[in-house]
Design a protein around this motif. Structure first.
Motif, PDB file in Angstrom:
ATOM      1  N   CYS A 131       0.850  -1.196   0.000  1.00  0.00           N
ATOM      2  CA  CYS A 131       0.000   0.000   0.000  1.00  0.00           C
ATOM      3  C   CYS A 131       0.878   1.234   0.000  1.00  0.00           C
ATOM      4  N   VAL A 175       0.163   4.056   1.022  1.00  0.00           N
ATOM      5  CA  VAL A 175      -0.114   4.919   2.165  1.00  0.00           C
ATOM      6  C   VAL A 175       0.555   4.354   3.412  1.00  0.00           C
ATOM      7  N   CYS A 176       0.163   3.127   3.786  1.00  0.00           N
ATOM      8  CA  CYS A 176       0.622   2.559   5.057  1.00  0.00           C
ATOM      9  C   CYS A 176       1.742   1.540   4.907  1.00  0.00           C
ATOM     10  N   TYR A 203      -3.555   0.952  -3.216  1.00  0.00           N
ATOM     11  CA  TYR A 203      -3.805   1.143  -1.800  1.00  0.00           C
ATOM     12  C   TYR A 203      -4.507  -0.079  -1.217  1.00  0.00           C
ATOM     13  N   CYS A 253      -7.041   1.798   3.594  1.00  0.00           N
ATOM     14  CA  CYS A 253      -6.620   3.150   3.204  1.00  0.00           C
ATOM     15  C   CYS A 253      -7.470   3.673   2.042  1.00  0.00           C
ATOM     16  N   LYS A 294     -10.537   5.377   3.000  1.00  0.00           N
ATOM     17  CA  LYS A 294     -10.380   6.699   3.620  1.00  0.00           C
ATOM     18  C   LYS A 294     -10.162   7.801   2.576  1.00  0.00           C
ATOM     19  N   THR A 319      -4.977  10.795   4.939  1.00  0.00           N
ATOM     20  CA  THR A 319      -4.535   9.699   4.069  1.00  0.00           C
ATOM     21  C   THR A 319      -3.825  10.244   2.832  1.00  0.00           C
TER      22      THR A 319
END
Length: 241
Positions: A21, A23-24, A34, A38, A41, A86
């Motif tokens: 991902c 994002v995270c 993603y 995530c 969001k 995010t």
């Protein structure tokens, strides 16, 4: 070709930006950029937006309170997402963690917005940096996005405006302070844009002042239409619509 270049090309070919991902960082198996958590969001801006600046609004409107009577030099702006924590992580990873490959993700999503809004442009351009800021960061993230979009859309990506004065970081300033901070900081290059349409590319639209000042220079050069595309735009916090 040097060994280092061969190695970098091999890594780029073998490693997918869909394995984790963006994002995270969790490992993902959904063939997307993603993870599901995530992705949920991210607030995509669709029909409930300001028709001028493209910000997310509670209801569709011609001009929202953020741009009414302001941002008059660009003709239309659109964004993929409403800015939130995010989106902020994606942009931080791109701008400050040297994860330049994120340009491919942002460019793909912006190309979708470009095409879905039936925009037609002669040139893509981007928010310029001073040499000092460019040396400090190592790359202009907006240029990376514009250049990748140019590959996809087959539209020239050209630096049309110079930033001639270093300014304080915009993120910490009010709207009036942003205006004073940016005043007289951009200069048009000696390029004739008479009758041309230009789309400005950037990562985030906050107050819109930066993009509007660049658009003002482009209009001075003869551009008949100036559009703007950003990965995200900042507006009033609204729950998912």
């Amino acid at each position: 070709m040097k060994v280092k270049s061969i190695l970098n090309n091999f890594i780029k070919t073998m490693i997918s930006n869909k394995w984790t991902c963006n994002v995270c960082g969790v490992e993902i198996f959904n063939d997307e950029y993603y993870c599901n958590e995530c992705k949920d969001k991210l607030i995509t801006i669709t029909s409930s937006k300001c028709d001028h600046c493209g910000r997310l609004t509670q209801n569709p409107t011609a001009y929202c309170e953020s741009c009414s009577g302001k941002n008059e030099n660009f003709d239309l702006a659109r964004s993929v997402y409403a800015y939130n924590d995010t989106v902020a992580k994606i942009i931080y990873n791109f701008k400050y963690s040297s994860k330049k490959y994120i340009k491919d993700i942002i460019a793909e999503e912006l190309c979708n917005v470009y095409q879905s809004n039936f925009l037609i442009s002669d040139y893509l351009t981007f928010i310029p940096m001073t040499e000092e800021r460019l040396d400090d960061r190592g790359y202009n993230q907006s240029k990376l996005i514009a250049d990748k979009m140019s590959e996809i859309l087959k539209i020239p990506s050209v630096e049309l405006v110079e930033k001639i004065k270093e300014t304080n970081r915009q993120a910490t300033l009010t709207a009036s302070e942003r205006y004073e901070n940016l005043k007289s900081s951009f200069k048009a290059k000696k390029i004739d844009l008479t009758g041309k349409t230009v789309t400005i590319i950037d990562d985030v639209l906050t107050t819109g002042i930066t993009i509007d000042m660049v658009a003002k220079q482009l209009k001075k050069m003869g551009a008949v239409k100036v559009y703007a595309l950003t990965f995200a735009s900042v507006g009033k916090k609204i729950d998912k619509i």
